[in-house]
Design an enzyme around this catalytic site. Structure first.
Site, PDB file in Angstrom:
ATOM      1  N   GLU A 114       0.829  -1.212   0.000  1.00 30.05           N
ATOM      2  CA  GLU A 114       0.000   0.000   0.000  1.00 30.05           C
ATOM      3  C   GLU A 114       0.863   1.262   0.000  1.00 30.05           C
ATOM      4  O   GLU A 114       0.539   2.247  -0.676  1.00 30.05           O
ATOM      5  CB  GLU A 114      -0.936   0.004   1.213  1.00 30.05           C
ATOM      6  CG  GLU A 114      -1.965  -1.104   1.235  1.00 30.05           C
ATOM      7  CD  GLU A 114      -3.044  -0.958   0.176  1.00 30.05           C
ATOM      8  OE1 GLU A 114      -3.063   0.072  -0.518  1.00 30.05           O
ATOM      9  OE2 GLU A 114      -3.864  -1.887   0.037  1.00 30.05           O
TER      10      GLU A 114
ATOM     11  N   ASP B 249      -4.409  -9.686  -8.613  1.00 28.02           N
ATOM     12  CA  ASP B 249      -4.837  -8.765  -9.665  1.00 28.02           C
ATOM     13  C   ASP B 249      -3.731  -7.930 -10.304  1.00 28.02           C
ATOM     14  O   ASP B 249      -3.427  -8.043 -11.492  1.00 28.02           O
ATOM     15  CB  ASP B 249      -5.956  -7.862  -9.145  1.00 28.02           C
ATOM     16  CG  ASP B 249      -5.641  -7.226  -7.800  1.00 28.02           C
ATOM     17  OD1 ASP B 249      -4.550  -7.473  -7.251  1.00 28.02           O
ATOM     18  OD2 ASP B 249      -6.494  -6.486  -7.277  1.00 28.02           O
TER      19      ASP B 249
ATOM     20  N   GLU C 279     -18.471  -6.223  -2.341  1.00 33.37           N
ATOM     21  CA  GLU C 279     -17.091  -6.689  -2.249  1.00 33.37           C
ATOM     22  C   GLU C 279     -16.932  -8.096  -2.802  1.00 33.37           C
ATOM     23  O   GLU C 279     -15.872  -8.435  -3.333  1.00 33.37           O
ATOM     24  CB  GLU C 279     -16.610  -6.650  -0.800  1.00 33.37           C
ATOM     25  CG  GLU C 279     -16.147  -5.289  -0.338  1.00 33.37           C
ATOM     26  CD  GLU C 279     -14.843  -4.847  -0.998  1.00 33.37           C
ATOM     27  OE1 GLU C 279     -13.803  -4.813  -0.321  1.00 33.37           O
ATOM     28  OE2 GLU C 279     -14.863  -4.533  -2.201  1.00 33.37           O
TER      29      GLU C 279
ATOM     30  N   GLU D 288     -12.363   0.357  -9.506  1.00 39.89           N
ATOM     31  CA  GLU D 288     -11.955  -0.538 -10.587  1.00 39.89           C
ATOM     32  C   GLU D 288     -12.976  -0.608 -11.723  1.00 39.89           C
ATOM     33  O   GLU D 288     -12.600  -0.683 -12.904  1.00 39.89           O
ATOM     34  CB  GLU D 288     -11.685  -1.946 -10.039  1.00 39.89           C
ATOM     35  CG  GLU D 288     -10.383  -2.093  -9.286  1.00 39.89           C
ATOM     36  CD  GLU D 288     -10.456  -1.534  -7.874  1.00 39.89           C
ATOM     37  OE1 GLU D 288      -9.394  -1.366  -7.253  1.00 39.89           O
ATOM     38  OE2 GLU D 288     -11.578  -1.275  -7.389  1.00 39.89           O
TER      39      GLU D 288
END
Length: 937
Positions: free
Chosen positions: A151, A298, A392, A410
């Site tokens: 992150e 991803d 989610e 996204e």
């Protein structure tokens, strides 16, 4: 959009992997593979949007950004994030821990750094210059705090580099940032060095966390004991680290990131060419052997393709194409993308999908594979139209699996890329829907609040930095014309956090050898690799209805009623073999079903106590494919059993503040009562002003009946039974009741759903609705009373549309105020999947299949057992209504308590083995099966 030299059947000169071609790649390689110009493909199914409408929507995005960014700066800065329900900053250590999601917070003004280049994209250069001055002056990167390497890299390092990229661009133009002297780049370099100790492992894969001040030094660092990391965590570093090396001329950053990528590639499963979700950073063994394109993996795939674009290293494209071929072979089941086992890729690892996979259609656009991108995007859009937001996680039959939605960008990202690739105005309408839903359901007086539950519309006191970094950037670019952007965005590539890195870095400071290590590990199939730009006539046949024809079969794939499952998807295409027996359809009295079980190696044993045991031996299956079907059937049976256990648990309810200045924008998650009015059967809910009862605990006769008469009474938890409180306020004339938790600081954000049980007696005499609020949510109402005196709320099963008439009155009133007057804001006290909490929620079927596993037991050997006397299919099919399709699933055990004593008439089935134990046994079965077929692998 078009790329350099792209034409003809097989592409043309300049379409190869040269730097000249890469420089022609559109934004983030948007038209990466030389996709068509926006004007050339207009699907006839969608009318072109007028320039005035596009401009109006673009301006609306700007206003929304101002609302979010302005409130962060006013109420939260220099804190990392804004808490929009309580109008204050989130400071790590001062709020209840949210687990791993808090690892993104490092006391470094995260939201401001993450938003820097968004300001320039939105043509807010003055605000950008002020923001850069604040970052340089105020931000400290030397805090004694443990943060996520992943992150911190994508948000902070990426934010600093993106800010530096646009700062030097503005300085070169000569109007802004003339004082700038690479201050952001120096901060990025400082942060890069602070992250390097995390790579001190035998594999070169980084530790998942690091201390900003002490690195990995023990014991001060308070980290470094972890053994596992996710594939995306280790594989999403190359863009930022390589850019840092190219900007500064210091090669060490790019070298470390390349080594991590090389190790992941080497450890891929060789027969399937897939990677797992979690890997041991010391041994390289796969810890979680499921593979997909969502959470945990991803951006690893994303960075392989984009690293090729930015760095010009052919090996990255070769690796991406190899993985992509495996994804389309095993994971892609259009329009679904389902996780599989890396060693048995024909076996699905789970029956649900997470929302992070919504980025994948955008990546497919960059790859040039448009058809599956359109299919998956349309499926996701249908889910959004059903739930307003993308949950989610959701199941293969499009039920909610995890109900949260932290305002993820996204889907907006993929929408933007598809519009850039196709020019289809349909995607402008999709973007318009996203804008409307954000304003209608997520907007609150102090910003935009994440959705706690998409089914009820309740909010969470959370506005992640990526909302400002990505969502507004993609939405603005979707509606913006070229002249609306002050620089050529085609000269940049987007990181996974949508930060801008200039494409000219590909020819700058190339200090790392571009040795092609890919072919050392595998023999590559040349047919997988397109070294020229795809022919746009192949991508887009000369049919203006092309994109619409792909979407049309998917329009009803997400049904308004409760779907029966993925079979419905297959049937909607009218193709494919007859699907295998599903657990939900199984009937123990059906001879055909018993024969199918035998073929799959599943034995059915009738026990003396009326239960049925199901045992699967893969070696007894008719074939390996039948054995896989048997494994899937057993796994589905376990999941079905778990769902049916939850049926007796009530779903969450909503308390919506509808009075000024909230007007329905603030929705609080409330726990239901097992007595009183069933709000799910009263669609209008109960609406009224709130008033505190006296005594406040509600445990004796109410002494202020004239105050609570006709209102919703507020009471504090404790000192008597919930049902007693309800009877007392009902006798006083209250139309509803809200019990507020007396545990200071308790919140629905960190605690499982609470249900109020009865008192062991008949509660039919209680007719008013009763809801429970944790302390934090209750204080939002109490603080609102202090400030506004009269507060009106709506008690319902899910949030309703806010009062548009009142809202319009508010807007007209605000227009008459001076421009400098600030709108009123509530000051009430309270309040990444990376952010998915493990108290997952899902929808479950309201009944059991005929003579099926309901409820199911599992003995010590992990064998499924079931009662045969379950409800018939007729009831399962005909008694269900759309509003009844939802129920809690996969939540931590909900609290169902009474005050002072437990309720004697609440009976839970204790025969069922805990799900963790079931899954542990199940995993042992899978491992055993894999070992038996090791030779095949």
């Amino acid at each position: 959009m078009s790329g350099a030299g792209c034409g003809g059947e097989g592409g043309g000169p300049g379409c190869g992997s040269s730097a000249a071609w890469r420089a022609g790649w559109s934004l983030v390689a948007t038209a990466a593979l030389c996709l068509v110009s926006s004007a050339s493909v207009l699907a006839a199914g969608a009318a072109p949007m007028s320039k005035e409408e596009k401009q109006r929507l673009g301006n609306q995005v700007l206003e929304m950004f101002d609302h979010a960014y302005g409130n962060y700066m006013e109420h939260a800065y220099p804190a990392d994030e804004l808490m929009p329900l309580t109008c204050r900053g989130r400071v790590r250590g001062q709020e209840p821990s949210r687990g791993d999601v808090d690892d993104a917070l490092g006391k470094f003004s995260l939201t401001l750094i993450d938003t820097l280049d968004t300001l320039v994209v939105l043509n807010k250069t003055k605000e950008f210059e002020e923001a850069v001055r604040k970052v340089v002056r105020d931000v400290n990167l030397d805090n004694d705090i443990v943060v996520s390497v992943f992150e911190t890299n994508i948000r902070v390092l990426g934010g600093l580099l993106g800010g530096h990229s646009v700062a030097i661009m503005l300085k070169e133009k000569g109007e802004h940032m003339q004082w700038y002297n690479d201050e952001l780049l120096q901060m990025a370099k400082q942060l890069g060095y602070k992250l390097l100790p995390a790579f001190n492992t035998t594999s070169g894969l980084p530790y998942p966390r690091i201390n900003l001040k002490f690195g990995m030094r023990k014991p001060e660092a308070r980290t470094g004991t972890e053994t596992d990391t996710c594939t995306a965590c280790a594989g999403t570093l190359i863009l930022e680290f390589a850019a840092l090396s190219r900007f500064t001329g210091t090669s060490v950053f790019e070298e470390y990131a390349r080594k991590a990528l090389d190790f992941l590639w080497e450890k891929r499963q060789r027969s399937s060419n897939l990677v797992g979700v979690t890997i041991n950073i010391h041994t390289g063994d796969w810890v979680r052997k499921d593979s997909g394109v969502g959470a945990g993996i991803d951006s690893y795939y994303e960075y392989l393709l984009k690293a090729y674009v930015l760095l010009g290293d052919d090996s990255f494209l070769e690796r991406f194409n190899t993985h992509y071929d495996a994804i389309m072979r095993y994971i892609s089941q259009p329009p679904l993308l389902l996780d599989v086992h890396i060693h048995k890729p024909m076996l699905n690892a789970r029956t649900w999908m997470d929302s992070l996979l919504a980025f994948f259609p955008g990546l497919q656009v960059l790859k040039g594979d448009i058809r599956p991108a359109i299919e998956t995007h349309e499926m996701l859009y249908q889910v959004i139209k059903k739930h307003n937001f993308l949950p989610e996680a959701f199941t293969t039959d499009f039920r909610v699996h995890w109900a949260q939605h932290p305002l993820r960008p996204e889907f907006a990202e993929s929408t933007y890329f598809l519009y850039k690739a196709t020019g289809d105005p349909y995607y402008l309408e999709v973007g318009k829907t996203l804008i409307e839903n954000l304003n209608k359901y997520a907007r609150v007086p102090c910003g935009f609040a994440a959705m706690k539950d998409v089914r009820t519309g309740s909010h969470e006191d959370r506005m992640d930095s990526f909302f400002l970094a990505e969502m507004f950037k993609y939405l603005y670019l979707l509606f913006a014309d070229k002249e609306d952007i002050i620089f050529d965005i085609e000269d940049y590539i987007f990181t996974t956090e949508a930060h801008l890195l200039p494409l000219w870095l590909s020819t700058t400071n190339q200090t790392v050898s571009k040795k092609n290590t890919t072919t050392e590990y595998t023999e590559l199939d040349d047919s997988n690799f397109d070294w020229t730009c795809p022919n746009t006539q192949i991508l887009f046949p000369n049919d203006p209805m092309y994109a619409q024809s792909i979407r049309e079969p998917l329009k009803n794939v997400v049904d308004k009623s409760c779907p029966r499952g993925v079979v419905r998807v297959e049937e909607s295409f009218g193709s494919g073999p007859k699907p295998p027996l599903r657990a939900r359809d199984f009937m123990a009295s059906n001879p055909e079903h018993l024969e199918i079980l035998k073929k799959m190696g599943v034995s059915l044993i009738h026990l003396k106590d009326g239960r049925v045991q199901l045992v699967q031996h893969a070696i007894q299956a008719a074939s390996s494919l039948d054995a896989e079907d048997g494994l899937r059937f057993m796994q589905e049976m376990i999941e079905l059993s778990s769902q049916q256990q939850k049926e007796q648990q009530l779903p969450p309810r909503a308390v919506q503040i509808v009075s000024h200045p909230f007007f329905g924008r603030v929705v609080l998650t409330a726990g239901p009562a097992q007595f009183g009015m069933d709000l799910s059967k009263h669609k209008s809910g109960t609406r009224g002003f709130v008033a505190s009862s006296k005594p406040y605990n509600g445990c004796s006769e109410i002494t202020n009946p004239e105050v609570v008469m006709g209102k919703i009474a507020l009471m504090q938890r404790g000192q008597c039974m919930f049902a007693e409180k309800a009877r007392n306020i009902q006798k006083a004339g209250a139309i509803g009741g809200i019990v507020i938790d007396d545990n200071e600081g308790s919140s629905s954000d960190t605690a499982p759903l609470f249900q109020m049980a009865g008192d062991g007696k008949n509660t039919d005499d209680i007719t008013i609705p009763m809801l429970f609020l944790f302390n934090k949510e209750g204080n939002i109402i109490l603080d609102a009373i202090k400030e506004y005196e009269e507060v009106e709320v709506l008690l319902s099963d899910k949030a309703k549309d806010r009062d548009l008439e009142v809202e319009n009155m508010e807007q007209k009133s605000s227009e008459n105020d001076s421009e400098n007057q600030k709108s009123e804001k509530t000051t009430s006290g309270s309040r990444d999947l990376s952010s998915v909490r493990q108290e997952s929620v899902a929808e479950s079927s309201p009944g059991s299949p005929p003579e099926s596993v309901s409820p199911a037991d599992v003995d010590s050997a992990g064998i499924l057992s079931s009662k045969e006397d379950s409800c018939p299919t007729e009831n399962h099919e005909t008694t269900i209504h759309d509003s009844e399709c939802t129920a809690l699933d996969n939540q931590p055990q909900e609290q169902s308590e009474t005050e002072e004593e437990s309720s004697p008439n609440v009976s839970w089935d204790n025969k069922v083995q805990p799900m963790e134990s079931i899954l542990a046994d199940w995993n042992e079965d899978i491992e055993a099966f894999e070992m038996m077929e090791k030779d095949e692998l």
